[in-house]
Design a protein around this motif. Sequence first.
Motif: not given
Length: 697
Positions: A142-146
């Motif tokens: 999720l952090p990378l996707f964000g």
Amino acid sequence: MGAAMTFSYDPLIVAASLAMAVFVAFVALDLAQRVATRDRVMSRIWCTGGALVTGSGVWAVHFVGMMAHSLPVATGYSYGFTGLSWVVAVLAAAAMLFLAAARRLAGWRLIGGAALVAAGFIGMHQLGMMSLDMAPQVRWNLPLFGAAALLAWLTGTAALWLFRRRRDGRSGRAQQFGLATGLGLGMVGAHYMGMAAAMYAPGSVCLSADQLGGDGLVLMVAAATVLMQVLTLVTALLDARVRGRTRDLTHSLEQAHHQLQEANEELDRRAHLDPLTGLPNRAFFDERLNQARVGGMRKLAVLFVDLDGFKPVNDSLGHAGGDKVLREVADRLRRVLRTGDTVARIGGDEFVVLMEDVVHTADCTAVAARILDALARPFAVGDPPVHISSSVGITIHPDHGPKSALVAQADAAMRAAKRAGGRQHALFESHMSSNAHEQLSLQVELRRALECGELVLYYQPKIDSRRRELAGVEALVRWNHPERGLLGPAVFIPVAERFGLIGQLGQWVLDEACRQMKEWARAGLRVHVAINLSAQQLHEADLVERIDAALRRHGVAASQLLCEITETVTMEDVSTTQEVFGRLARIGVFIAIDDFGTGYSSLSYLRRLPARQLKIDRSVISDLETSADARAVVDAVVRLAHALGLRVVAEGVETAGQRDILVGMHCDELQGYLFARPMPADQLVTWSRRRPLLGRG
């Protein structure tokens, strides 16, 4: 999170996706200018086409990038999600171009619009990832996707802002390529960052492996996308070229329209202003007088102003000095009149004033007194200063009669003031009206004569003294009055000039002379015809154009027409005369200075004027046989004219002695009763066949 299936990227396909992304961004920046057109239909067409092209390009970048993403298992892409991702990409591109075409896009609108576009492209990315039907399903970092979503939003914001700059034309092609490179990097970065956020469980399999996929598909998508972008770019460039030419054409048309307006305004100004003084002329004055209204206690008045003793000013200072005096007279008249009064110059030293909203006669006499005082002050033109005075005639409507009689009545009152010694004003009285009434009656009859065809041209031959044959004719207007018989020009030309009919009369003479030249040509007689131009005609802005049009209308060569202008008129306003002479010469019309010897021509002026002939006045010719001084003057004039390349015509030759003296002096042409009186056109052909002509009475 546990172990994840490892994956790798094909560097060639990654490079291809980056190049495609830069190219797509370059084309999209160009489309930003197309969608901003004010033509709503064209804007919608470009938005629709641009959405298909840009959306397909972004989707192709994503699809090619997906294929650069290599997993250790066989992969393929489902038809449904792949197609749906393309639809979402096109919709997102449509939203982006619609926002680029919006008139206002700043602040929160820009941020919100960029978020909408970014959401569309992130949705396309996710649908594309879902087209890989993996089992078990993909897990996300999720952090990378964000971070990928944030980068997509920043890229969308930059794209919209740059689109606004491009639509305003604020960057060139080199800058456009640099901006496209930045956007392409942002697009590809967000894509690969989003793919890097995907995590696959060990042992995962692709359930859509048997659907879309393979190197051939990659090449086909890439080639089709590049071709689509190239066609769009070529179309955009052609559109830009057409727009540029349209703008240039529009600009040229606007400039031409502006120049035409200026030309029309200049023609209108020249048609209504006296070129020497800048005052309105007779035509403008007549318009104002016709438009003026009376009612209640309000009346109209016309003041006729004539300078006393102006001729000696010209005699002593020359016409240049006289012109300075006239310009100063005009300035003084402007300063002493009431606001709303109109002053015009209608003759050499004659001025008229129109006073509107007159309540008392004292209003008029007060203005007249101010005029007399202003013009009585010395004029600092020579050394010592010039002193002149003026006489003013006053008439009032409706007290003294109709508006049509005002100028004539004011003139009659002015003449009464002169007879009383000048330097005073006179109010019109009925006993002054005998001449005024006669002039008014002649004016009405002359208007009727112009309408009813009562005028006729007579032609007086001019004889070539060397070849002893017809050299040309002078057209002389006559009035075949139904009651008074055949009237000469001395009776009605002054009336035509005073009442503004000289322009209409001159046009009739011009047309009739051209028509007659054409008719003579059919009969085998080709002859030059001279017509006379008055001072008022010389100041008509469209005089040369009307002469040219008459020649063309009747199919007559310009070299057959000779325009005669008296020496006095020629020297009255040298700058205007020089301009008109030059324009007439450019269309091929010959110019002659008439009545030479009666005025005060300057040799320097004669050299500047493109005249072809000098006509020595009959008053000089009449004394040839009895006066040595007259012979000396004529001989000097002939020699001077020949030195300047001019032909000399002697008019008023009535005796054989005068003829012989002029032939001995090598005068080029002779005209007078010794050879022929003015005759109707139908008699000239027969007369011209007589031989020899020289010496025949």
